[in-house]
Design an enzyme around this catalytic site. Structure first.
Site, short mmCIF file in Angstrom:
data_model
loop_
_atom_site.label_atom_id
_atom_site.label_comp_id
_atom_site.label_asym_id
_atom_site.label_seq_id
_atom_site.Cartn_x
_atom_site.Cartn_y
_atom_site.Cartn_z
N ASN A 39 25.68 -37.18 5.74
CA ASN A 39 26.55 -36.15 5.17
C ASN A 39 26.86 -35.16 6.29
O ASN A 39 26.03 -34.33 6.63
CB ASN A 39 25.83 -35.45 4.00
CG ASN A 39 26.63 -34.29 3.45
OD1 ASN A 39 27.79 -34.08 3.82
ND2 ASN A 39 26.02 -33.52 2.55
N TRP A 40 28.05 -35.29 6.82
CA TRP A 40 28.42 -34.44 7.97
C TRP A 40 28.68 -33.00 7.56
O TRP A 40 28.83 -32.14 8.40
CB TRP A 40 29.66 -35.00 8.67
CG TRP A 40 29.48 -36.32 9.35
CD1 TRP A 40 28.37 -37.14 9.30
CD2 TRP A 40 30.43 -37.00 10.18
NE1 TRP A 40 28.60 -38.26 10.05
CE2 TRP A 40 29.86 -38.22 10.60
CE3 TRP A 40 31.73 -36.70 10.60
CZ2 TRP A 40 30.52 -39.13 11.43
CZ3 TRP A 40 32.40 -37.61 11.42
CH2 TRP A 40 31.79 -38.81 11.83
N LYS A 41 28.82 -32.77 6.27
CA LYS A 41 29.18 -31.44 5.75
C LYS A 41 30.45 -30.96 6.45
O LYS A 41 31.31 -31.78 6.77
CB LYS A 41 27.99 -30.48 5.89
CG LYS A 41 26.72 -31.08 5.25
CD LYS A 41 25.58 -30.14 5.09
CE LYS A 41 24.41 -30.88 4.44
NZ LYS A 41 23.25 -30.01 4.19
N HIS A 59 26.30 -32.18 -4.76
CA HIS A 59 25.42 -31.67 -3.70
C HIS A 59 25.04 -30.23 -4.02
O HIS A 59 25.85 -29.47 -4.57
CB HIS A 59 26.14 -31.76 -2.35
CG HIS A 59 25.20 -31.51 -1.20
ND1 HIS A 59 24.82 -30.24 -0.82
CD2 HIS A 59 24.54 -32.37 -0.40
CE1 HIS A 59 23.97 -30.34 0.18
NE2 HIS A 59 23.78 -31.62 0.46
N GLU A 108 24.92 -27.69 -2.26
CA GLU A 108 25.82 -26.67 -1.69
C GLU A 108 27.05 -26.50 -2.57
O GLU A 108 27.59 -25.40 -2.69
CB GLU A 108 26.19 -27.07 -0.24
CG GLU A 108 24.99 -26.84 0.68
CD GLU A 108 24.90 -27.79 1.86
OE1 GLU A 108 25.89 -28.45 2.20
OE2 GLU A 108 23.79 -27.87 2.45
N GLU A 148 17.30 -34.25 -3.36
CA GLU A 148 17.33 -33.32 -2.24
C GLU A 148 16.76 -31.97 -2.67
O GLU A 148 17.48 -31.15 -3.26
CB GLU A 148 18.78 -33.11 -1.76
CG GLU A 148 19.47 -34.36 -1.31
CD GLU A 148 20.60 -34.07 -0.32
OE1 GLU A 148 20.54 -34.61 0.79
OE2 GLU A 148 21.49 -33.27 -0.63
N GLY A 198 18.32 -28.34 5.52
CA GLY A 198 18.69 -27.53 6.68
C GLY A 198 17.63 -26.53 7.11
O GLY A 198 17.90 -25.64 7.90
N SER A 206 16.11 -32.34 5.63
CA SER A 206 15.44 -32.33 6.94
C SER A 206 14.80 -33.68 7.28
O SER A 206 13.73 -33.72 7.88
CB SER A 206 14.41 -31.20 7.02
OG SER A 206 15.04 -29.94 6.83
N GLY A 227 21.67 -34.80 6.65
CA GLY A 227 22.61 -33.75 7.08
C GLY A 227 22.59 -33.62 8.59
O GLY A 227 23.18 -34.42 9.31
N GLY A 228 21.89 -32.62 9.08
CA GLY A 228 21.90 -32.29 10.51
C GLY A 228 21.71 -33.47 11.44
O GLY A 228 22.44 -33.63 12.43
P1 13P Z 1 19.63 -31.72 6.31
O1 13P Z 1 19.29 -33.13 6.69
O2 13P Z 1 20.41 -31.00 7.35
O3 13P Z 1 18.45 -30.96 5.82
O4 13P Z 1 20.65 -31.82 5.05
C1 13P Z 1 20.32 -32.64 3.99
C2 13P Z 1 21.50 -32.73 3.09
O5 13P Z 1 21.88 -31.76 2.48
C3 13P Z 1 22.20 -34.01 3.00
O6 13P Z 1 23.12 -34.02 1.96
#
Ligand code: 13P
Length: 249
Positions: free
Chosen positions: A9-11, A94, A96, A166, A172, A211, A232-233
């Site tokens: 997930n590149w966000k 998600h 967010e 999640e 994050g 994470s 994510g990251g």
């Molecule tokens: P991180 O891997 O950056 O914690 O993000 C997880 C995430 O929200 C994937 O959708």
């Protein structure tokens, strides 16, 4: 056997140049990867990803959709549009989106349905906040989020869907759920599905997100009910993402 899935997930990250480099890096390392792999770039970079990944096994997904098909919905992108652009997956609900854009359980259920209606596999995100975990309501929160979809669309809807657990406090933050903590919730989710239909529960892939990094992925994914990761990251660096894909292989 469920094939493991690692989805990035590149966000809201990336431009055409650095995304091209990232995609090329991923492609260069795919030879030994047995897990299914997908990337979910920002919508505007979906065509680039589809073009770059053509002929490879790496799939592309959206990060969100509007449940309408088309019309006067300024700024939104629909399921048919994602499908037409070459997506196979779409992330739904998600945390967010739930936190910053008002995606309620009800809206998430409508988006989930729209995804399937238009040939996309929804990756339904669920998970509790730190406050909820500390208050002992993790299972109740996850159950409520699942029920929102189950009550509308039934267990059948999970024949062709992915669930990502999640924990919001792990996203994050560098704080990963321990393999035991993650497995406990994954098992809770699978048991809940199994109470409705054992075969659907057995076939449904449950991803962990929060994470996840190359150095903790193997331990998490080796848990019996963890079938991969939503990253994510670490999905923004080819080496890290491939490290997780290798751990899931
Ligand atoms: P991180 O891997 O950056 O914690 O993000 C997880 C995430 O929200 C994937 O959708």
């Amino acid at each position: 056997m469920r094939q493991s899935l690692v989805a990035g997930n590149w966000k809201m990250n990336g431009n055409r140049e650095d995304s091209s480099t990232l995609l090329e890096g991923i492609l260069a390392g795919m030879a030994d990867i047995k897990a299914e792999v997908a990337v979910c770039p920002p919508a505007i970079l979906v065509p680039l990803a589809v073009e770059k990944l053509a002929g490879s096994s790496v799939k592309v997904g959206g990060q969100n959709l509007d449940y309408h098909v088309s019309g006067a919905y300024t700024g939104e992108i629909s399921g048919p549009m994602l499908k037409d652009a070459g997506c196979d997956y779409v992330i739904i609900g998600h945390s967010e989106r739930r936190e910053y854009y008002g995606d309620t359980d009800e809206l998430v259920a409508r988006k989930f349905e729209a995804a399937q209606e238009h040939g996309l596999v929804p990756i339904l995100c669920v998970g509790e906040s730190l406050e909820e975990r500390e208050g002992g309501t993790t299972e109740a929160v996850v159950e409520r989020q699942l029920d929102a979809v189950l009550e509308q669309h039934g267990i059948e809807a999970f024949k062709n869907a992915v669930i990502a657990y999640e924990p919001v406090w792990a996203i994050g933050t560098g704080k990963t759920a321990t393999p035991e903590q993650a497995q406990e919730v994954h098992k809770f989710i699978r048991d809940k599905l199994a109470a409705l239909d054992a075969a659907v529960a057995e076939g449904c892939r449950l991803l962990y997100g929060g994470s996840m990094k190359p150095d903790n992925a193997a331990e998490l994914i080796s848990q019996p009910d963890i079938d991969g990761g939503l990253i994510g990251g670490a999905s923004l660096k080819a080496e890290d993402f491939l490290g997780i894909c290798a751990a899931a292989s």
